[in-house]
Design a protein around this motif. Structure first.
Motif, PDB file in Angstrom:
ATOM      1  N   HIS A 129       0.848  -1.193   0.000  1.00  0.00           N
ATOM      2  CA  HIS A 129       0.000   0.000   0.000  1.00  0.00           C
ATOM      3  C   HIS A 129       0.884   1.243   0.000  1.00  0.00           C
ATOM      4  N   PRO A 130       0.688   2.162  -0.943  1.00  0.00           N
ATOM      5  CA  PRO A 130       1.570   3.312  -1.079  1.00  0.00           C
ATOM      6  C   PRO A 130       1.221   4.506  -0.202  1.00  0.00           C
ATOM      7  N   GLY A 131       0.089   4.476   0.453  1.00  0.00           N
ATOM      8  CA  GLY A 131      -0.326   5.639   1.225  1.00  0.00           C
ATOM      9  C   GLY A 131      -1.214   6.553   0.404  1.00  0.00           C
ATOM     10  N   GLY A 132      -1.202   7.823   0.736  1.00  0.00           N
ATOM     11  CA  GLY A 132      -2.043   8.763   0.027  1.00  0.00           C
ATOM     12  C   GLY A 132      -1.838  10.165   0.547  1.00  0.00           C
ATOM     13  N   ILE A 133      -2.742  11.052   0.134  1.00  0.00           N
ATOM     14  CA  ILE A 133      -2.639  12.457   0.531  1.00  0.00           C
ATOM     15  C   ILE A 133      -4.019  12.995   0.904  1.00  0.00           C
ATOM     16  N   ILE A 134      -4.006  14.000   1.769  1.00  0.00           N
ATOM     17  CA  ILE A 134      -5.229  14.721   2.096  1.00  0.00           C
ATOM     18  C   ILE A 134      -5.404  15.807   1.039  1.00  0.00           C
ATOM     19  N   SER A 135      -6.553  15.832   0.382  1.00  0.00           N
ATOM     20  CA  SER A 135      -6.816  16.819  -0.661  1.00  0.00           C
ATOM     21  C   SER A 135      -6.910  18.218  -0.059  1.00  0.00           C
ATOM     22  N   ARG A 136      -6.284  19.172  -0.710  1.00  0.00           N
ATOM     23  CA  ARG A 136      -6.348  20.565  -0.270  1.00  0.00           C
ATOM     24  C   ARG A 136      -7.600  21.274  -0.798  1.00  0.00           C
ATOM     25  N   ASN A 137      -8.404  20.584  -1.605  1.00  0.00           N
ATOM     26  CA  ASN A 137      -9.622  21.178  -2.158  1.00  0.00           C
ATOM     27  C   ASN A 137     -10.819  21.082  -1.216  1.00  0.00           C
ATOM     28  N   PHE A 138     -10.633  20.359  -0.105  1.00  0.00           N
ATOM     29  CA  PHE A 138     -11.733  20.161   0.837  1.00  0.00           C
ATOM     30  C   PHE A 138     -11.304  20.679   2.205  1.00  0.00           C
ATOM     31  N   GLY A 139     -11.907  20.181   3.277  1.00  0.00           N
ATOM     32  CA  GLY A 139     -11.611  20.677   4.610  1.00  0.00           C
ATOM     33  C   GLY A 139     -10.162  20.466   5.019  1.00  0.00           C
ATOM     34  N   ASN A 140      -9.678  21.384   5.836  1.00  0.00           N
ATOM     35  CA  ASN A 140      -8.337  21.318   6.397  1.00  0.00           C
ATOM     36  C   ASN A 140      -8.380  20.437   7.645  1.00  0.00           C
ATOM     37  N   VAL A 141      -7.450  19.512   7.777  1.00  0.00           N
ATOM     38  CA  VAL A 141      -7.452  18.609   8.931  1.00  0.00           C
ATOM     39  C   VAL A 141      -6.446  19.012   9.993  1.00  0.00           C
ATOM     40  N   GLN A 161      -3.197   4.012   6.702  1.00  0.00           N
ATOM     41  CA  GLN A 161      -2.513   5.102   5.998  1.00  0.00           C
ATOM     42  C   GLN A 161      -3.173   6.451   6.274  1.00  0.00           C
ATOM     43  N   VAL A 162      -4.503   6.470   6.373  1.00  0.00           N
ATOM     44  CA  VAL A 162      -5.192   7.725   6.693  1.00  0.00           C
ATOM     45  C   VAL A 162      -4.797   8.181   8.096  1.00  0.00           C
ATOM     46  N   ILE A 163      -4.776   7.250   9.040  1.00  0.00           N
ATOM     47  CA  ILE A 163      -4.377   7.579  10.416  1.00  0.00           C
ATOM     48  C   ILE A 163      -2.977   8.188  10.425  1.00  0.00           C
TER      49      ILE A 163
END
Length: 203
Positions: A129-141, A161-163
């Motif tokens: 599993h390569p992981g991922g990214i939080i999209s900057r087009n939606f809410g800021n985490v 990976q999200v955690i």
């Protein structure tokens, strides 16, 4: 899917459209090992032992915004139950992959929170599993208390990976909510998991 041959054909069709094995697995809600097995069955002379897995087809819900809204209300209620047990609050609902995003969006509306999206990156050559990214087009985490939403837990790698990504942003993952948990787990990386349906094999 009515039988294994239909599932094999669906896997082959998805691969022909350019999806890699991990994406085929996500689309069919099966493990990567199962997707590899399905694709190998389509090639003559190649035989791999079948993995122990269960295919989940929830398209009867996914094709109807009316049904999705009610399922999302049920999942939002599960989140409220979790929050009352853990004495936590939530600021943001984080949808994962294409399947978790519509549910998470409706849950965020129901719970009156912000909405964020986690994009899974393409699969590595070694099928990890390569992981991922939080999209900057939606809410800021950044610094937010988050609930992660996905459709199906197979191995738990996507939610893991999200955690990891949320913690890198200084966010606090306070729980995860899914339609179906095929792993039969109460938590992933110490984050509690609530599932509408939990499947456990009796092997």
């Amino acid at each position: 899917m009515k039988n294994i041959e239909e599932l094999i054909q669906k896997a082959v069709d998805l691969q022909a459209k350019g999806l890699v094995t991990g994406q085929v697995a996500d689309e069919l809600n099966v493990s990567r090992e199962t997707a590899t097995w399905l694709l190998s069955r389509a090639r003559k002379g190649e035989e791999i032992q079948a993995p122990k897995d269960i295919s989940v087809d929830w398209s009867s819900i996914g094709k109807s915004s009316y049904r999705l809204r009610y399922i999302s209300k049920v999942m939002a209620d599960m989140v409220l139950d979790l929050l009352s047990q853990t004495n936590e609050d939530v600021d943001t609902i984080v949808g994962t992959t294409s399947s978790g995003v519509p549910i998470a969006s409706l849950m965020a509306e129901e719970l009156g929170t912000e909405f964020a999206v986690f994009h899974v990156l393409g699969q590595r050559v070694d099928n990890t599993h390569p992981g991922g990214i939080i999209s900057r087009n939606f809410g800021n985490v950044d610094g937010k208390r988050c609930i992660i939403v996905d459709d199906v837990i197979t191995s738990g790698s996507t939610i893991s990976q999200v955690i990891k990504q949320l913690k890198e942003f200084g966010a606090l993952p306070v729980g995860a909510a899914v339609l179906v948990d095929k792993r039969g787990t109460e938590s992933i990386s110490s984050v509690p998991v609530k599932a509408m349906i939990r499947i456990m094999r009796m092997d």
